[in-house]
Design a protein around this motif. Structure first.
Motif, PDB file in Angstrom:
ATOM      1  N   ASP A 122      41.225  23.102   0.296  1.00 41.99           N
ATOM      2  CA  ASP A 122      41.585  23.739  -0.970  1.00 41.99           C
ATOM      3  C   ASP A 122      41.375  25.253  -0.902  1.00 41.99           C
ATOM      4  O   ASP A 122      42.250  26.030  -1.316  1.00 41.99           O
ATOM      5  CB  ASP A 122      40.738  23.138  -2.094  1.00 41.99           C
ATOM      6  N   LYS A 126      44.234  28.315  -0.854  1.00 37.24           N
ATOM      7  CA  LYS A 126      44.256  29.386  -1.862  1.00 37.24           C
ATOM      8  C   LYS A 126      44.142  30.776  -1.226  1.00 37.24           C
ATOM      9  O   LYS A 126      44.176  31.779  -1.943  1.00 37.24           O
ATOM     10  CB  LYS A 126      43.102  29.194  -2.854  1.00 37.24           C
ATOM     11  N   GLN A 128      41.486  32.001   0.138  1.00 39.12           N
ATOM     12  CA  GLN A 128      40.152  32.548  -0.085  1.00 39.12           C
ATOM     13  C   GLN A 128      39.225  32.365   1.117  1.00 39.12           C
ATOM     14  O   GLN A 128      38.199  33.026   1.216  1.00 39.12           O
ATOM     15  CB  GLN A 128      39.520  31.880  -1.311  1.00 39.12           C
ATOM     16  N   THR A 260      34.622  31.415  -3.844  1.00 42.35           N
ATOM     17  CA  THR A 260      35.385  31.897  -4.988  1.00 42.35           C
ATOM     18  C   THR A 260      34.824  33.220  -5.494  1.00 42.35           C
ATOM     19  O   THR A 260      35.568  34.158  -5.833  1.00 42.35           O
ATOM     20  CB  THR A 260      35.353  30.858  -6.131  1.00 42.35           C
TER      21      THR A 260
END
Length: 325
Positions: A122, A126, A128, A260
Motif C-alpha cells: 500500500d 502511494k 511514500q 505517512t
C-alpha cells in the motif's frame, strides 16, 4: 709338477676375483636401479599428495552457495545501492526507505512478509515508501542445502524481466518447511514462476539453470555478514533498526504512521489498536542451525547465542540467528 699346481692355483684365484668383480658390478647396477625406482615413486607420491591437498584446500569450507560462487558477479537489472546489491521496489522519490535483508528459506522472514506485505504494498503504491531487498543464504549454511541460494538467484532472474515483486511474494507464500530444501530444485522454482504472468520464459529458465546471479547472491551474503546483523529478517527504516525497541514493538499500523508522517501527510505515529498484528525483535533460530520450534504466522521461537528465548506475539516476525560466520 709343483709349477703346474701353482699355475692352476693362480688361474683359479684370478677366475674367482673376476667373478667377484663381475658380481659386484651386477649388484651395483641392481642397487642403482632400485634407488631410481624408489626416488621416482617418491616423487610421484609427493606430486599426487600435493594434488590431493590442493584439491582439498580449494574445496575446504565450501557448502551450499559457496560452491556456486564461481563466475563473474552479475547484478540483476536495475540493482541499486552499494555494489548494486539491492533490488528496489518503489519510486526513487519516496521519502522513506525500508531496507530488508531476507532469506527465502527463513521462517521468520515469511512471518514478517505475511504480517507486513499488505501495508508495504500500500505504501509503495502511494509513492511514500521504497523497499530495498537484500537476499542472503543464511539457512543454507545452518541447515545445509542450496535452496536459499537458488531461490535468490531465481528472484534476481525475475528482476531482470521486471517480475521481482510478484515472484518474491510467491516464493514466501509457498515457502517449504525450513528443513525441506525444496527450493534447491530448479523444477520447483520454475513451477512457481508459472504463477507469475509472463515470467516462465526461455530467458528466465536459462538465467535460473545457469546460475547467472549466483556470485551476486554470494556477494550479498558476504555484505550481510560483514555488517554483523543479528539475523534474518533484518529490517531498517531509513537506516534504523525498527525492531530494536522491544518495549514498544513495531506493528504494521505504526510502520504506516511513520511513513505517512515522513511523506508530509501529517499523520502522527500512534500505537496500534488492541489486538492488531505486532512484531517482536527477539531472535529465534538457534545459532547451531537447528530448526525453529515454531515458524507460523506467529513467528519463530527458540534461542540464539546471547539472547533469551521467546515467542513473537500476534502476526509476528522472529529472527533467524546468524550462524557465526
Amino acid at each position: 709338477m709343483s709349477d703346474k699346481n701353482d699355475g692352476a692355483n693362480r688361474d683359479a684365484k684370478r677366475t674367482a676375483r673376476e667373478r667377484l668383480l663381475v658380481e659386484r658390478e651386477r649388484q651395483k647396477s641392481k642397487d642403482k636401479r632400485r634407488r631410481t625406482l624408489v626416488v621416482s615413486a617418491a616423487v610421484v607420491g609427493v606430486l599426487g599428495l600435493a594434488a590431493v591437498v590442493g584439491l582439498l584446500a580449494a574445496n575446504a569450507g565450501k557448502s551450499g552457495a559457496d560452491k556456486d560462487k564461481a563466475g563473474p558477479v552479475v547484478a540483476p537489472s536495475g540493482a541499486t545501492g552499494k555494489d548494486a546489491l539491492a533490488i528496489q521496489n518503489g519510486k526513487d522519490s519516496a521519502k522513506s526507505t525500508l531496507t530488508v535483508w531476507e532469506d527465502f528459506r527463513c521462517p521468520a522472514c515469511k512471518s514478517f512478509e505475511d504480517a507486513y506485505r499488505a501495508t508495504i504494498h500500500d505504501l509503495v503504491g502511494k509513492g511514500q515508501l521504497k523497499v530495498e531487498y537484500h537476499l542472503v543464504t543464511l539457512i543454507d549454511g545452518n541447515m545445509s542445502g542450496s535452496g536459499s541460494q537458488k531461490a535468490a538467484n531465481a528472484a534476481a532472474c525475475a528482476q531482470d524481466v521486471g517480475k521481482f515483486p510478484t515472484y518474491h511474494d510467491v516464493l514466501f507464500e509457498n515457502q517449504p518447511k525450513e528443513v525441506d530444501d525444496a527450493y534447491g530444485k530448479n523444477a520447483r522454482l520454475i513451477e512457481l514462476a508459472g504463477k507469475v504472468d509472463g515470467l516462465d520464459t526461455p530467458a528466465f529458465r536459462q538465467c535460473l539453470e545457469g546460475g547467472t546471479h549466483n556470485s551476486w547472491v554470494a556477494k550479498s551474503y558476504d555484505a550481510f555478514k560483514a555488517q554483523k546483523f543479528r539475523g534474518t529478517p533484518t529490517i531498517l527504516l531509513d537506516g534504523k533498526d525498527i525492531f530494536a525497541d522491544q518495549a514498544n514493538p513495531l506493528t504494521p499500523e505504526k510502520l504506516k504512521a511513520k511513513v505517512t508522517a515522513a511523506a508530509g501527510a501529517g499523520a502522527p505515529a500512534q500505537s496500534s489498536p488492541e489486538g492488531s498484528p505486532q512484531a517482536s525483535a527477539r531472535p529465534s533460530a538457534s545459532a547451531s542451525g537447528r530448526p525453529s520450534a515454531r515458524s507460523s504466522a506467529r513467528g519463530s521461537t527458540g534461542t540464539s547465542s546471547g539472547a533469551s528465548s521467546g515467542t513473537s506475539s500476534g502476526n509476528a516476525a522472529g529472527t533467524s540467528a546468524v550462524d557465526g560466520d
